[in-house]
Design a protein around this motif. Structure first.
Motif, PDB file in Angstrom:
ATOM      1  N   GLU A  78       0.880  -1.164   0.000  1.00 17.73           N
ATOM      2  CA  GLU A  78       0.000   0.000   0.000  1.00 17.73           C
ATOM      3  C   GLU A  78       0.919   1.216   0.000  1.00 17.73           C
ATOM      4  O   GLU A  78       1.446   1.616   1.041  1.00 17.73           O
ATOM      5  CB  GLU A  78      -0.925  -0.004   1.224  1.00 17.73           C
ATOM      6  N   THR A 125      -0.464   3.443  -4.777  1.00 17.72           N
ATOM      7  CA  THR A 125      -1.505   2.485  -5.120  1.00 17.72           C
ATOM      8  C   THR A 125      -1.381   1.234  -4.268  1.00 17.72           C
ATOM      9  O   THR A 125      -0.469   1.120  -3.451  1.00 17.72           O
ATOM     10  CB  THR A 125      -1.418   2.130  -6.617  1.00 17.72           C
ATOM     11  N   HIS A 126      -2.292   0.274  -4.476  1.00 16.90           N
ATOM     12  CA  HIS A 126      -2.284  -0.988  -3.755  1.00 16.90           C
ATOM     13  C   HIS A 126      -2.088  -2.124  -4.766  1.00 16.90           C
ATOM     14  O   HIS A 126      -2.846  -2.221  -5.738  1.00 16.90           O
ATOM     15  CB  HIS A 126      -3.603  -1.218  -3.015  1.00 16.90           C
ATOM     16  N   VAL A 158       5.148   2.891  -9.580  1.00 20.86           N
ATOM     17  CA  VAL A 158       3.861   3.470  -9.195  1.00 20.86           C
ATOM     18  C   VAL A 158       4.108   4.835  -8.565  1.00 20.86           C
ATOM     19  O   VAL A 158       5.220   5.171  -8.161  1.00 20.86           O
ATOM     20  CB  VAL A 158       3.115   2.573  -8.187  1.00 20.86           C
ATOM     21  N   HIS A 161       1.071   8.039  -1.633  1.00 22.65           N
ATOM     22  CA  HIS A 161       1.164   8.823  -2.872  1.00 22.65           C
ATOM     23  C   HIS A 161       2.207   9.926  -2.747  1.00 22.65           C
ATOM     24  O   HIS A 161       2.283  10.633  -1.751  1.00 22.65           O
ATOM     25  CB  HIS A 161      -0.195   9.430  -3.197  1.00 22.65           C
ATOM     26  N   GLU A 220      -5.814  -1.072  -6.688  1.00 23.78           N
ATOM     27  CA  GLU A 220      -6.215   0.323  -6.821  1.00 23.78           C
ATOM     28  C   GLU A 220      -5.192   1.075  -7.651  1.00 23.78           C
ATOM     29  O   GLU A 220      -4.014   0.727  -7.662  1.00 23.78           O
ATOM     30  CB  GLU A 220      -6.331   0.999  -5.447  1.00 23.78           C
ATOM     31  N   GLY A 221      -5.651   2.147  -8.311  1.00 18.54           N
ATOM     32  CA  GLY A 221      -4.739   3.020  -9.050  1.00 18.54           C
ATOM     33  C   GLY A 221      -4.251   2.381 -10.348  1.00 18.54           C
ATOM     34  O   GLY A 221      -4.996   1.699 -11.045  1.00 18.54           O
ATOM     35  N   SER A 222      -2.975   2.582 -10.654  1.00 19.12           N
ATOM     36  CA  SER A 222      -2.382   1.979 -11.848  1.00 19.12           C
ATOM     37  C   SER A 222      -0.901   1.747 -11.586  1.00 19.12           C
ATOM     38  O   SER A 222      -0.287   2.446 -10.777  1.00 19.12           O
ATOM     39  CB  SER A 222      -2.564   2.868 -13.082  1.00 19.12           C
ATOM     40  N   LEU A 254      -3.114  -5.810  -9.431  1.00 18.93           N
ATOM     41  CA  LEU A 254      -3.437  -4.432  -9.037  1.00 18.93           C
ATOM     42  C   LEU A 254      -4.827  -4.365  -8.426  1.00 18.93           C
ATOM     43  O   LEU A 254      -5.798  -4.872  -8.989  1.00 18.93           O
ATOM     44  CB  LEU A 254      -3.367  -3.508 -10.246  1.00 18.93           C
ATOM     45  N   SER A 274      -4.765  -1.887 -15.013  1.00 20.67           N
ATOM     46  CA  SER A 274      -5.832  -1.254 -14.246  1.00 20.67           C
ATOM     47  C   SER A 274      -6.275  -2.194 -13.131  1.00 20.67           C
ATOM     48  O   SER A 274      -5.939  -3.387 -13.146  1.00 20.67           O
ATOM     49  CB  SER A 274      -7.019  -0.929 -15.162  1.00 20.67           C
ATOM     50  N   PRO A 275      -7.032  -1.691 -12.147  1.00 18.08           N
ATOM     51  CA  PRO A 275      -7.509  -2.558 -11.061  1.00 18.08           C
ATOM     52  C   PRO A 275      -8.257  -3.781 -11.590  1.00 18.08           C
ATOM     53  O   PRO A 275      -9.050  -3.682 -12.534  1.00 18.08           O
ATOM     54  CB  PRO A 275      -8.443  -1.638 -10.265  1.00 18.08           C
TER      55      PRO A 275
END
Length: 381
Positions: free
Chosen positions: A218, A241-242, A238, A221, A260-262, A258, A275-276
């Motif tokens: 995790e 993101t997770h 990244v 950002h 979350e996020g990218s 993935l 992508s998630p």
């Protein structure tokens, strides 16, 4: 029983709500779990055979084995009710079994929060034995061990202009796991037989760490400092993101999943952004992207084994790492796939019993001894 039969009929037609499915599963799990069955072994074998035959006729598939036959098919369960053997199916008796998984003396406990921290100066700290509280201070960073099995880094000196880059390594053995909270606020969970190498303090224009084995991230950002995770197969880049990386050397591919996020996955001169709900699989120099159930990839972090259409060899590699044992195969192992979910807090006999209840595979536990002979599981058809 009337309410249960109504739910079973709804489940059979696919009209159950998620709440009703959960209720049904809980009901079957606890149904008469403390009662003793008066059925004979012959009655029980007959009921189990009828269940398997009905499952095959309903699904049209004989190669896929589900770990909980008592709940996957309402129609099959109703058959068992009709012959009065449901109570036994939900509490299979072990008194006459020949398999060693029923013997408590041969059982093996699950892994736990076990890890070793190597500081920048070479000192090693067993996180299993160390007391809770502050363990060390280096490069203006305080390192604490918490009561719930976490390693927490906090900045005690914000002036890092004169600090040189130094690294720590946290390693989990087979049967171990641990969580690290990095100075930038990022969190990392390490699975068994894994390691994380990371700077005591992030500086410069990136946050770079190295892993082997499996880890869930995790990432806090930070637009100005990309977070990069490297291993022998790839680099994952990244901003925050997770995601989960599975990079064991005995697996056929390195998988990045993935949530979350990218993320950008880089292999030499190739790269893919996912992508998630997507996963990259790096193998033979290629990067393939597939859609997956992210819960399956991260179940270990939440304390579960979760399998979906997995061969027994893949399942046994996970069991081997978590229970710190060797696996030996004897005979012609059937080419079947398994699906299901079970807690990683159970003893190994419980996990093996669930697999064995399908009737497709059998096990024997060799617990090891004082002479140093390794404990292992023998897998048999």
């Amino acid at each position: 029983m009337n309410k249960a039969k109504e739910l079973l009929e709804k489940y059979k037609t696919g009209s159950c709500t998620p709440e009703e499915i959960l209720l049904l599963q809980k009901w079957f799990h606890h149904l008469h779990e403390d009662e003793v069955s008066e059925l004979t072994d012959a009655d029980l074998r007959k009921a189990q055979n009828e269940l398997r035959q009905k499952m095959t006729s309903l699904t049209g598939k004989s190669s896929e084995v589900i770990l909980w036959p008592r709940i996957i098919s309402a129609a099959a369960i109703i058959i068992i009710i009709s012959v009065g053997t449901l109570f036994y199916l939900n509490n299979i008796k072990k008194s006459n079994t020949t398999h060693a998984i029923s013997e408590v003396k041969n059982d093996i406990s699950p892994g736990g929060n076990i890890a070793t921290l190597t500081l920048a100066d070479g000192r090693k700290i067993s996180l299993t034995d160390a007391k809770n509280g502050q363990l060390a201070e280096q490069s203006g960073i305080k390192i604490h061990k918490t009561a719930d099995g976490q390693l927490v880094y906090t900045i005690s000196n914000s002036d890092n202009s004169s600090q040189s880059l130094s690294y720590n390594i946290i390693e989990t053995p087979p049967g171990g796991q641990y969580q690290v909270n990095l100075p930038d606020g990022s969190k990392v969970w390490l699975n068994s037989a894994s390691s994380l190498r990371y700077p005591v303090r992030f500086s410069g224009n990136e946050r770079r760490v190295e892993i082997s084995g499996e880890a869930y991230f995790e990432v806090a950002h930070n637009n100005r400092m990309p977070f990069r995770v490297t291993n022998a197969s790839q680099t994952v880049e990244v901003l925050g993101t997770h995601f989960n990386i599975m990079a064991y050397p005995d697996e056929t591919s390195t998988n990045t999943t993935l949530l979350e996020g990218s993320v950008r996955v880089i292999k030499e001169n190739k790269s893919k952004i996912i992508s998630p709900g997507q996963q990259t699989r790096v193998m033979n120099g290629n990067i393939d992207v597939v859609s997956v159930d992210v819960n399956e990839a991260t179940a270990w972090k939440d304390g579960f084994f979760m399998f979906k259409n997995e061969e027994i060899q893949s399942i046994m590699r996970q069991i081997s790492r978590w229970y710190n044992l060797e696996v030996e195969y004897q005979g012609n192992i059937p080419e079947k796939v398994f699906g299901g979910k079970i807690s990683r807090s159970r003893n190994v006999s419980d996990v093996l019993e669930v697999l064995e209840s399908t009737g497709s595979i059998h096990f024997k536990i060799i617990p090891g001894d004082s002479l140093g002979r390794e404990r292992r599981i023998i897998v048999m058809p």
